[in-house]
Design an enzyme around this catalytic site. Structure first.
Site, PDB file in Angstrom:
ATOM      1  N   GLU A   1      15.455  10.201  -4.585  1.00 58.87           N
ATOM      2  CA  GLU A   1      15.818  10.488  -3.197  1.00 58.87           C
ATOM      3  C   GLU A   1      14.976  11.624  -2.599  1.00 58.87           C
ATOM      4  O   GLU A   1      13.783  11.459  -2.393  1.00 58.87           O
ATOM      5  CB  GLU A   1      17.330  10.783  -3.132  1.00 58.87           C
TER       6      GLU A   1
ATOM      7  N   TYR B   1       6.180  14.998 -15.004  1.00 58.15           N
ATOM      8  CA  TYR B   1       7.259  15.925 -14.654  1.00 58.15           C
ATOM      9  C   TYR B   1       8.588  15.452 -15.246  1.00 58.15           C
ATOM     10  O   TYR B   1       9.393  16.255 -15.730  1.00 58.15           O
ATOM     11  CB  TYR B   1       7.411  16.035 -13.135  1.00 58.15           C
TER      12      TYR B   1
ATOM     13  N   ASP C   1      15.236  11.897  -9.925  1.00 58.81           N
ATOM     14  CA  ASP C   1      15.523  11.727  -8.501  1.00 58.81           C
ATOM     15  C   ASP C   1      14.706  10.629  -7.838  1.00 58.81           C
ATOM     16  O   ASP C   1      13.477  10.644  -7.884  1.00 58.81           O
ATOM     17  CB  ASP C   1      15.275  13.061  -7.785  1.00 58.81           C
TER      18      ASP C   1
ATOM     19  N   VAL D   1      16.371  19.051 -11.516  1.00 61.24           N
ATOM     20  CA  VAL D   1      16.196  17.891 -10.633  1.00 61.24           C
ATOM     21  C   VAL D   1      14.698  17.611 -10.620  1.00 61.24           C
ATOM     22  O   VAL D   1      13.900  18.508 -10.331  1.00 61.24           O
ATOM     23  CB  VAL D   1      16.680  18.185  -9.196  1.00 61.24           C
TER      24      VAL D   1
ATOM     25  N   PRO E   1      14.456  25.090 -10.621  1.00 62.70           N
ATOM     26  CA  PRO E   1      13.268  24.357 -10.180  1.00 62.70           C
ATOM     27  C   PRO E   1      12.261  23.994 -11.261  1.00 62.70           C
ATOM     28  O   PRO E   1      11.281  23.311 -10.972  1.00 62.70           O
ATOM     29  CB  PRO E   1      12.636  25.334  -9.181  1.00 62.70           C
TER      30      PRO E   1
ATOM     31  N   ARG F   1      19.526   9.901  -9.573  1.00 63.81           N
ATOM     32  CA  ARG F   1      19.982   9.971  -8.185  1.00 63.81           C
ATOM     33  C   ARG F   1      19.423   8.787  -7.408  1.00 63.81           C
ATOM     34  O   ARG F   1      18.217   8.593  -7.339  1.00 63.81           O
ATOM     35  CB  ARG F   1      19.576  11.295  -7.519  1.00 63.81           C
TER      36      ARG F   1
ATOM     37  N   ASP G   1      11.976  20.269  -0.266  1.00 62.40           N
ATOM     38  CA  ASP G   1      12.172  18.821  -0.254  1.00 62.40           C
ATOM     39  C   ASP G   1      12.757  18.451   1.105  1.00 62.40           C
ATOM     40  O   ASP G   1      12.749  19.259   2.026  1.00 62.40           O
ATOM     41  CB  ASP G   1      13.024  18.344  -1.448  1.00 62.40           C
TER      42      ASP G   1
ATOM     43  N   GLU H   1      27.413  17.311   0.520  1.00 64.74           N
ATOM     44  CA  GLU H   1      26.368  17.922   1.355  1.00 64.74           C
ATOM     45  C   GLU H   1      26.461  17.463   2.815  1.00 64.74           C
ATOM     46  O   GLU H   1      25.563  17.728   3.605  1.00 64.74           O
ATOM     47  CB  GLU H   1      24.984  17.598   0.778  1.00 64.74           C
TER      48      GLU H   1
ATOM     49  N   ARG I   1       2.063  13.069 -23.144  1.00 59.27           N
ATOM     50  CA  ARG I   1       3.458  13.502 -23.180  1.00 59.27           C
ATOM     51  C   ARG I   1       4.337  12.303 -23.547  1.00 59.27           C
ATOM     52  O   ARG I   1       4.123  11.201 -23.066  1.00 59.27           O
ATOM     53  CB  ARG I   1       3.915  13.976 -21.806  1.00 59.27           C
TER      54      ARG I   1
ATOM     55  N   GLY J   1      25.264  21.521  -1.697  1.00 60.49           N
ATOM     56  CA  GLY J   1      23.844  21.590  -1.342  1.00 60.49           C
ATOM     57  C   GLY J   1      23.729  22.276   0.003  1.00 60.49           C
ATOM     58  O   GLY J   1      23.882  21.652   1.049  1.00 60.49           O
ATOM     59  N   PHE J   2      23.496  23.579  -0.030  1.00 57.33           N
ATOM     60  CA  PHE J   2      23.521  24.424   1.166  1.00 57.33           C
ATOM     61  C   PHE J   2      22.618  23.919   2.287  1.00 57.33           C
ATOM     62  O   PHE J   2      22.998  23.903   3.452  1.00 57.33           O
ATOM     63  CB  PHE J   2      23.145  25.853   0.749  1.00 57.33           C
ATOM     64  N   LEU J   3      21.422  23.462   1.931  1.00 53.32           N
ATOM     65  CA  LEU J   3      20.445  23.129   2.970  1.00 53.32           C
ATOM     66  C   LEU J   3      20.824  21.854   3.732  1.00 53.32           C
ATOM     67  O   LEU J   3      20.883  21.847   4.960  1.00 53.32           O
ATOM     68  CB  LEU J   3      19.047  23.017   2.365  1.00 53.32           C
ATOM     69  N   ASP J   4      21.070  20.765   2.993  1.00 46.56           N
ATOM     70  CA  ASP J   4      21.493  19.534   3.666  1.00 46.56           C
ATOM     71  C   ASP J   4      22.779  19.760   4.442  1.00 46.56           C
ATOM     72  O   ASP J   4      22.939  19.284   5.568  1.00 46.56           O
ATOM     73  CB  ASP J   4      21.708  18.403   2.649  1.00 46.56           C
TER      74      ASP J   4
END
Length: 731
Positions: A280, A134, A278, A126, A544, A346, A634, A435, A319, A460-463
Site C-alpha cells: 500500500e 529490502y 506492504d 514496515v 524505519p 498489508r 510515504d 487511521e 540475499r 497512524g498519526f499522519l493519515d
C-alpha cells in the site's frame, strides 16, 4: 482509475467474463497456484463470483463516504459564524450514520495466533514488498547485532575518528561498554558486573560466569535459556527477558573480540518481531507489471525461496531468508529459535481500482479484492510448510477503512477468499489500521465486526491527521502541522485506541500498535523518545529500518509492556468529545513570513516525495526536508501536506498564486537535493511539462475534491501517464 492509459499497455485475455492481464494470468496459473490444492479454474471462477457479489457493495461504500462528506461540508457551511456546539455536531453525525451507537462490552475471539502477535512485544518493521532486497533484510531483522547498530549510529557519540572510514577503537570500546551496561541492567549477575567478567561456561544446565577463578551466577537463573558450542567453552549464550531473546557471542578470533577481555564478539538482539510487507502506502504499484513484482516477492517469502542478487562496491551479493537459530537448551535438548520476523501483509484499502483485471462491464477490479485473493493464495504455501506462521494463520493488515460497515465488508471479503481457497473460516486474520476519523470514533464497533479475525489495531498519526483535515475542510483554517501533536483530538485518539483495545481483551491476544519513527538517522533521539509508545500501552511500534528495530528492542527489555497494560486498563477512558474536537485555528494572526514558512516546509517534502513516485516509481524513501534532515516519506505524509495547504487556500490564509510561487522555489531546492541521482529529471527546467511537478500542484489545488483527501487517484493517474511516455519513447 487511469484505465484508458493503462489499457494501452496491458494485453488482456478472457477468462470467463473477466478480462485479465495476460502477465497476471500467467503469474497466477504458473507460479501462484503451482503446488497448491486450488486449481486455476476454481480460482478464477471463485474470484469472478465474488466480484459479481462484492464489487457493487464496494462501490456503495465509497458512494456513502462521498455522501457523508457532502453532508458534513454542508453542515459546516450552514453553521459558519456560529459558536461551535459539540452536542449539536454529535447529534448530526449520529443522524447521518457517521457515528454509530455503541453496543455492549465484548472480548475478541481470535484463535490460532502466533506468539509474535500475542505474547512477544517488540518492534515492527514496515517494508515495501516491491523491493525484494529490502523485504529480505526486514524478514531477517528478527536477529540483529547490537554492536553494529550502536557503532553505525549517533547513539554512540561521534569523535573525529568515528566519521572517517577507518575503525575507531575508542568508539569500539564505547560500544562494548554500552553492551555490558545493558547486560548489567537486564541480566544482572549476583555480585559482579558484566564489565569485569573474563569467561563463561554452562554447568549442570546453569550459566556460570567467571572472573578469573571466581564463579558467579545470574541473579535470575530463569533468564538463561541455553547455549551453542561446547558447554565448557560456549560460542553463544542465549538469555531471555520480557519474552525477548538475546545471544552473547564469543569468538576470540573476531575483530570486535580483540578489545574484549572475555572474548565476547557481539550481542545479538531479537529485534523486528514482526514485519508488515506492504502493498500500500510505501509502494508505487499502478498496473499489472507493478502488482506482479509485489505479488511475486510476497510469494517468494511465503514459499521461503525469495532471493535477491545485487552489487555493492564492485562485489556481487545474494540475499536470502535466514535459517532458524539452533541451540542446546538448559536441559540438554537441541532446540531452535525462529530465525525470521513474523511476516504480515498489508493489502490496499477499499478505494482504488486496478487495470490488471477488467470486470464484465469493462470497469476495473477493486484493488483490495484482488489483493485479498492473491496475497492469501500466496500464503497457501506457508500454511503447508509453516515457515512463517506456525499456527496456520494468514495476517492481513487492512488500511483506510471508514467505520464498522467497511470493516464488516472486509470480513465478508475474506470469508469469500477462504471459501474459494478451501481454507477454514477465520484462517485470515485482520489488522485494523485506525487511521480514519470515522473508524476512530466507532473503533469498538469496528473491532466487533472483526472479533474473530482481529489481531492488531494501530494508530497512524499522519493519515489520521489528513482525514481530520479533509473531513472538517469547511469548518475553518487548520492549526499548523507542528501544533497537531499537542492538540486535544490527537491525545484522545492515541489513548482511545489503547483503551478500546484493552477493554476488548487485546492484551496477551493481539497487537496494539503505535506509529513510525520517521527519522532513520536520528537514533539517539529515538532512544530518548520512543519509550513513550510503550508507556502509552503499545506492544508493538513501527521503526524505519532493521538498525532502528535493534535499538528500539532495548526499550522492550526496559519496560514489561503487559504489566504496563494492566495499569492502563483502569484509567479513565478517552472521551469522544475530545476525539471530535476539530483542530481549527482560533482567529489566526500569523505573519506572512510564518505562513510562507509553513507552506514551504509542506511543499518541499511534498515535491521531494512526488517526484520520485511519479518519475521513478519509488513509493517510500528517505526524503531530505528543508533543513536536509532525512525523513521517511510515504503517501501518509503526502496526504497531510497536500490537505493542509488546500485547507489554507480554501480559507484565504494564502492564495493559489502564492502557493504556486512557493512550489516553484521548492522544486529548485528538491532538484538540487537530487542532483547526484543519475535517474533524476529536474522539475525546474520545465514546470509546465514536468508530470511530477504538475501532479504535486494538482494534489494541492485539487486537494479539496480528492476522496477523503487521498493522494492515490492523482498519483496513479500520473504515474501511468509517465510510464506511458517512457514506453513510447524510442530506445
Amino acid at each position: 482509475m487511469g484505465y484508458e492509459l493503462s489499457a494501452m499497455q496491458e494485453k488482456y485475455i478472457k477468462i470467463n467474463n473477466l478480462q485479465v492481464s495476460e502477465k497476471l494470468s500467467n503469474f497466477v496459473n504458473d507460479e501462484l497456484l503451482k503446488n497448491t490444492n486450488v486449481s486455476s479454474e476454481n480460482f478464477w471462477s471463485g474470484l469472478e463470483k465474488t466480484l459479481d457479489e462484492l464489487a457493487p457493495k464496494n462501490k456503495e461504500l465509497i458512494k456513502f463516504r462521498e455522501d457523508l462528506q457532502k453532508k458534513i461540508d454542508d453542515w459546516h457551511i450552514k453553521n459558519k459564524g456560529k459558536e461551535f456546539n459539540l452536542d449539536e455536531y454529535k447529534k448530526f453525525l449520529l443522524e447521518i450514520g457517521y457515528l454509530k451507537n455503541e453496543g455492549p462490552d465484548f472480548k475478541i475471539e481470535t484463535k490460532n495466533v502466533d506468539e509474535e502477535i500475542a505474547s512477544i512485544a517488540g518492534p515492527q518493521l514496515v517494508v515495501p514488498v516491491m523491493n525484494a532486497r529490502y523485504a529480505l533484510n526486514a524478514a531477517n531483522a528478527r536477529w540483529m547485532s547490537l554492536y553494529d547498530s550502536l557503532y553505525g549510529t549517533d547513539v554512540i557519540e561521534q569523535s573525529e575518528d568515528s566519521v572517517s572510514e577507518r575503525y575507531d577503537p575508542l568508539r569500539g570500546e564505547m560500544v562494548i561498554k554500552y553492551g555490558r551496561d545493558f547486560l548489567d541492567k537486564y541480566f544482572p549477575l549476583a555480585g559482579l558486573s558484566w564489565n569485569k567478567i573474563t569467561s563463561f561456561a554452562v554447568k549442570y544446565g546453569k550459566l556460570k560466569v567467571l572472573k578469573g577463578a571466581d564463579i558467579f551466577d545470574l541473579e535470575d537463573e530463569n533468564k538463561f535459556v541455553g547455549h551453542r558450542g561446547e558447554s565448557d567453552n560456549p560460542s553463544a549464550i542465549i538469555l531471555k527477558n520480557n519474552n525477548l531473546h538475546i545471544e552473547i557471542l564469543k569468538d576470540s578470533r573476531a575483530f570486535a573480540a580483540q578489545q574484549d577481555h572475555a572474548g565476547i564478539s557481539d550481542i545479538i538482539l531479537e529485534s523486528a518481531v514482526s514485519t508488515i510487507c506492504d502493498n500500500e502506502d510505501s509502494v508505487a504499484a499502478v498496473d499489472s507489471e507493478d502488482k506482479i513484482i509485489c505479488y511475486r516477492n510476497w510469494l517468494g517469502l511465503m514459499k521461503g525461496d525469495l532471493k535477491s542478487k545485487f552489487e555493492k562496491e564492485g562485489k556481487l551479493f545474494e540475499r536470502k531468508l535466514n535459517p532458524h537459530r539452533s541451540f542446546i537448551s538448559k536441559d540438554g535438548k537441541g532446540l531452535k529459535l525462529h530465525g525470521r520476523s513474523l511476516l504480515l501483509v498489508r493489502n490496499v484499502g477499499h478505494l482504488m481500482t486496478n487495470p490488471s483485471i477488467l470486470l464484465s462491464d469493462g470497469s476495473e477490479i477493486p484493488e483490495g479484492i484482488m489483493d485479498a485473493f492473491i496475497t492469501t493464495a500466496a500464503a497457501l504455501h506457508d500454511i503447508k510448510n509453516k515457515n512463517n506462521s506456525r499456527t496456520g494463520s494468514v495476517y492481513i493488515v487492512k488500511p483506510k477503512m471508514h467505520g464498522p460497515d467497511e470493516t464488516a465488508f472486509t470480513d465478508l471479503i475474506f470469508s469469500r477468499v477462504e471459501e474459494v481457497l478451501n481454507l477454514p473460516k477465520y484462517t485470515c486474520k485482520i489488522g485494523i489500521m485506525d487511521e480514519e476519523r470515522r473508524t476512530s470514533a466507532n473503533l469498538k464497533e469496528c473491532i466487533r465486526s472483526l472479533k474473530n479475525r482481529v489481531f492488531f489495531i494501530n494508530t497512524g498519526f499522519l493519515d489520521r491527521t489528513g482525514d481530520e483535515m479533509h473531513t472538517s475542510m469547511e469548518a475553518g483554517p487548520m492549526i499548523k502541522k507542528g501544533d497537531m501533536k499537542s492538540s486535544k483530538w490527537i491525545n484522545a485518539y492515541e489513548n482511545n485506541n489503547v483503551d478500546i483495545g484493552l477493554s476488548c481483551g487485546f492484551s496477551g491476544k493481539a497487537q496494539i500498535g503505535k506509529g513510525m519513527w520517521a527519522m532513520p538517522d536520528k537514533m539517539k533521539d529515538m532512544m530518548e523518545q520512543k519509550t513513550g509508545h510503550l508507556k502509552a500501552g503499545a506492544n508493538c511500534a513501527w521503526v524505519p529500518s532493521p538498525t532502528a528495530a535493534a535499538l528500539h528492542a532495548l526499550h522492550y527489555h526496559e519496560i514489561n509492556i503487559f504489566s504496563e497494560q494492566k495499569k492502563l486498563i483502569d484509567r479513565e477512558p478517552a472521551k469522544l468529545d475530545d476525539l471530535l474536537t476539530i483542530p481549527i485555528a482560533d482567529r489566526p494572526n500569523w505573519s506572512v513570513e510564518d505562513i510562507n514558512k509553513e507552506i514551504s516546509n509542506s511543499a518541499q517534502t511534498l515535491l521531494g516525495y512526488v517526484v520520485r513516485w511519479v518519475d521513478q516509481g519509488i513509493g517510500c524513501s528517505k526524503v531530505p526536508d528543508i533543513n536536509n534532515i532525512g525523513l521517511m516519506e510515504d503517501r501518509a505524509t503526502l496526504r497531510i501536506s497536500s490537505q493542509h495547504i488546500a485547507n489554507w487556500i480554501h480559507h484565504g490564509i494564502t492564495t493559489k498564486i502564492q502557493v504556486t510561487e512557493i512550489m516553484k522555489e521548492m522544486a529548485k531546492i528538491v532538484d538540487d537535493q537530487n542532483k547526484d541521482d543519475p535517474l533524476y529529471v529536474k522539475m525546474s527546467s520545465d514546470y509546465e511539462n514536468s508530470i511530477a511537478f504538475q501532479t504535486a500542484c494538482d494534489l494541492v489545488f485539487k486537494g479539496k475534491e480528492q476522496p477523503s483527501g487521498y493522494t492515490e487517484p492523482l498519483l496513479h493517474l500520473n504515474r501511468l501517464k509517465k510510464k506511458s511516455n517512457l514506453s513510447s519513447k524510442p530506445n
